[in-house]
Design an enzyme around this catalytic site. Structure first.
Site, PDB file in Angstrom:
ATOM      1  N   ARG A   1       0.829  -1.214   0.000  1.00  0.00           N
ATOM      2  CA  ARG A   1       0.000   0.000   0.000  1.00  0.00           C
ATOM      3  C   ARG A   1       0.863   1.264   0.000  1.00  0.00           C
ATOM      4  O   ARG A   1       0.479   2.305  -0.506  1.00  0.00           O
ATOM      5  CB  ARG A   1      -0.984   0.016   1.184  1.00  0.00           C
ATOM      6  CG  ARG A   1      -1.819   1.301   1.257  1.00  0.00           C
ATOM      7  CD  ARG A   1      -3.095   1.157   2.092  1.00  0.00           C
ATOM      8  NE  ARG A   1      -2.858   0.542   3.385  1.00  0.00           N
ATOM      9  CZ  ARG A   1      -2.295   1.155   4.424  1.00  0.00           C
ATOM     10  NH1 ARG A   1      -1.907   2.397   4.344  1.00  0.00           N
ATOM     11  NH2 ARG A   1      -2.116   0.496   5.570  1.00  0.00           N
TER      12      ARG A   1
ATOM     13  N   TYR B   1     -15.176  14.741 -17.558  1.00  0.00           N
ATOM     14  CA  TYR B   1     -15.497  13.322 -17.456  1.00  0.00           C
ATOM     15  C   TYR B   1     -16.543  13.179 -16.337  1.00  0.00           C
ATOM     16  O   TYR B   1     -16.392  13.756 -15.253  1.00  0.00           O
ATOM     17  CB  TYR B   1     -14.215  12.547 -17.119  1.00  0.00           C
ATOM     18  CG  TYR B   1     -14.405  11.070 -16.977  1.00  0.00           C
ATOM     19  CD1 TYR B   1     -14.577  10.267 -18.094  1.00  0.00           C
ATOM     20  CD2 TYR B   1     -14.429  10.474 -15.725  1.00  0.00           C
ATOM     21  CE1 TYR B   1     -14.756   8.900 -17.977  1.00  0.00           C
ATOM     22  CE2 TYR B   1     -14.610   9.100 -15.596  1.00  0.00           C
ATOM     23  CZ  TYR B   1     -14.777   8.322 -16.725  1.00  0.00           C
ATOM     24  OH  TYR B   1     -14.955   6.978 -16.598  1.00  0.00           O
TER      25      TYR B   1
ATOM     26  N   ASP C   1      -6.164  16.761 -17.058  1.00  0.00           N
ATOM     27  CA  ASP C   1      -6.423  15.345 -17.365  1.00  0.00           C
ATOM     28  C   ASP C   1      -6.007  15.136 -18.823  1.00  0.00           C
ATOM     29  O   ASP C   1      -6.670  15.624 -19.740  1.00  0.00           O
ATOM     30  CB  ASP C   1      -7.921  15.054 -17.155  1.00  0.00           C
ATOM     31  CG  ASP C   1      -8.292  13.600 -17.431  1.00  0.00           C
ATOM     32  OD1 ASP C   1      -7.561  12.925 -18.184  1.00  0.00           O
ATOM     33  OD2 ASP C   1      -9.337  13.149 -16.915  1.00  0.00           O
TER      34      ASP C   1
ATOM     35  N   LYS D   1      -6.833   3.651 -19.995  1.00  0.00           N
ATOM     36  CA  LYS D   1      -7.041   4.038 -21.394  1.00  0.00           C
ATOM     37  C   LYS D   1      -5.739   3.879 -22.176  1.00  0.00           C
ATOM     38  O   LYS D   1      -5.192   2.807 -22.219  1.00  0.00           O
ATOM     39  CB  LYS D   1      -7.607   5.457 -21.428  1.00  0.00           C
ATOM     40  CG  LYS D   1      -8.740   5.704 -20.405  1.00  0.00           C
ATOM     41  CD  LYS D   1      -9.996   4.897 -20.662  1.00  0.00           C
ATOM     42  CE  LYS D   1     -10.971   4.942 -19.495  1.00  0.00           C
ATOM     43  NZ  LYS D   1     -11.266   6.269 -18.970  1.00  0.00           N
TER      44      LYS D   1
HETATM   45  C1  LIG Z   1     -11.806   6.910 -17.809  1.00  0.00           C
HETATM   46  C2  LIG Z   1     -11.478   8.327 -17.491  1.00  0.00           C
HETATM   47  C3  LIG Z   1     -11.281   8.765 -16.177  1.00  0.00           C
HETATM   48  C4  LIG Z   1     -11.476   7.851 -14.979  1.00  0.00           C
HETATM   49  O1  LIG Z   1     -10.585   6.785 -14.999  1.00  0.00           O
HETATM   50  P1  LIG Z   1     -10.923   5.327 -14.352  1.00  0.00           P
HETATM   51  O2  LIG Z   1      -9.682   4.568 -14.633  1.00  0.00           O
HETATM   52  O3  LIG Z   1     -12.143   4.803 -15.055  1.00  0.00           O
HETATM   53  O4  LIG Z   1     -11.179   5.548 -12.907  1.00  0.00           O
HETATM   54  C5  LIG Z   1     -10.933  10.090 -15.975  1.00  0.00           C
HETATM   55  N1  LIG Z   1     -10.798  10.943 -17.010  1.00  0.00           N
HETATM   56  C6  LIG Z   1     -10.989  10.564 -18.291  1.00  0.00           C
HETATM   57  C7  LIG Z   1     -10.836  11.559 -19.382  1.00  0.00           C
HETATM   58  C8  LIG Z   1     -11.333   9.243 -18.579  1.00  0.00           C
HETATM   59  O5  LIG Z   1     -11.530   8.869 -19.850  1.00  0.00           O
END
Ligand SMILES: *Cc1c(COP(=O)(O)O)cnc(C)c1O
Length: 396
Positions: free
Chosen positions: A61, A114, A186, A211
């Protein structure tokens, strides 16, 4: 970039590998340290851990060689001081915001966030006394007008979902610096192979590694890169709140990231081909892809992402939900799956999935309609995916 610094493809393959102490097994690739705890031989080793030796581990952790390797790799690709890997993209957003902000603080965020990030801000942060104003992030005057004495940071996404509106990160960074605020970006939709917000003045970058960074739709994770003080605050929160990732997810993501630059080139080239084909189809009313001259952010994207605009695009059918359903049934190679950025192409319907919670008026204001479909273009041969869309659209 200096002449001596290796390129992004080279660094994606080689950075972070040194985490494994090769002298033990001489493994060529990083093994999986699937252990929750590490053995100590002396009290001096405990002191060494607590003194911050990065090669000394205690409890997963708190840290693990696989998460450390991934952090070293993505830190290098984004060009930041420090990095923190988490169990999901949302665990990363939580650690960044909850680790840094407190009751009475305020943040400004894009109104095209998001969905779960917006939900975190509105449903969770608000309960801890952290306020927020959502604005049209492309309107710098509106961003500036939203600043209050309590504002601590501006939060945006490099490219929005699903209309792929591009944030002017250099301009937002200049505004943030002038007003004494931090800028968090992001960068999930672009990845560091196509764009590095820190080089344009952002303070912290976030990725859902679920992603493009992993890219194979088989691991969940999130990562923060940037300002060392902010990363330390996020790490403290993560250790206390428990959003740490598993070594196996870190290992899969480390492995996936090695092909990032190749994949992003293919995603971008394929998306351009599909966007142009969709724009020419009579069943399609609008296509949203920054690589098209018809996109409102075409020039900005060309300036910020000269290597490609990634694989995310959307389009709006002339028809409504019935035609959307027929398209979903008609596509033979392209799955309807509400995620993105994998090697296989997929589509989703924002109105029924990511943006379901929004009212009809709010959707219309964002230019999202019943016929709007988001595409995550994969790395297949572009002509096969174009043919798949064409045959399904021809039969609507
Ligand atoms: C998928 C996504 C998130 C969140 O990520 P998780 O891995 O699903 O928690 C945040 N921002 C964007 C732009 C995303 O596509």
């Amino acid at each position: 970039m200096s002449d001596s610094k290796p390129g992004v493809s080279t660094r994606a393959v080689h950075s972070g590998n040194a985490i494994d102490q090769r002298m033990v097994t001489r493994a060529k690739s990083l093994p999986i340290y699937e252990t929750s705890v590490f053995v100590y031989e002396s009290l001096a080793q405990v002191d060494d851990f607590l003194a911050g030796n990065p090669d000394n581990y205690m409890y997963t952790r708190l840290g693990n060689p696989n998460t450390a390797a991934l952090e070293a790799l993505i830190r290098d690709l984004e060009g930041g001081e420090a990095a923190l890997f988490s169990a999901s993209g949302m665990a990363s957003v939580s650690a960044a915001l909850m680790g840094r902000l407190g009751a009475g603080d305020h943040l400004i965020a894009s109104r095209e966030l998001y969905g779960t990030t917006q939900s975190l801000i509105e449903k969770e942060l608000s309960r801890f006394g952290i306020g927020a104003t959502l604005v049209d992030i492309g309107d710098l005057a509106a961003v500036e007008a939203a600043i209050t004495p309590a504002t601590r940071l501006i939060y945006t996404e490099t490219a929005s979902n699903p209309l792929v509106r591009v944030s002017d990160v250099p301009a937002l960074a200049a505004l943030a610096r002038r007003r004494g605020l931090k800028l968090m970006v992001d960068n999930t939709f672009l990845s560091p192979a196509l764009y590095q917000p820190l080089a344009d003045g952002a303070d912290l970058v976030l990725h859902s590694t679920t992603k493009y960074l992993n890219g194979h739709s088989d691991a969940t994770g999130g990562i923060l890169v940037g300002d060392a003080e902010w990363i330390a605050q996020a790490r403290r929160f993560q250790i206390n709140a428990g959003g740490s990732a598993s070594p196996f997810e870190a290992w899969l993501t480390f492995r996936g990231a090695k092909t990032l630059a190749l994949r992003m080139k293919a995603h971008s080239a394929n998306a351009q081909v599909l966007a142009e084909a969709l724009e020419a189809h009579p069943q399609v009313a609008r296509v949203h892809y920054p690589g098209l001259t018809s996109h409102p952010d075409h020039a900005l994207a060309g300036r910020l992402f000269p290597k490609g605009a990634s694989g995310m695009l959307s389009f709006t059918l002339r028809g409504g939900l019935e035609q959307v359903d027929r398209l979903i049934q008609g596509l033979q190679r392209t799955a309807f799956a509400p995620s993105l950025a994998g090697v296989a192409s997929s589509i989703t319907h924002p109105g029924k999935t990511s943006h379901r919670a929004l009212s009809a008026e709010a959707l219309a204001e964002l230019d999202i309609h019943d016929g709007t479909i988001r595409v995550s273009m994969g790395i297949e041969d572009a002509e096969d995916i174009v043919a798949d869309f064409r045959q399904a659209l021809d039969r609507l």
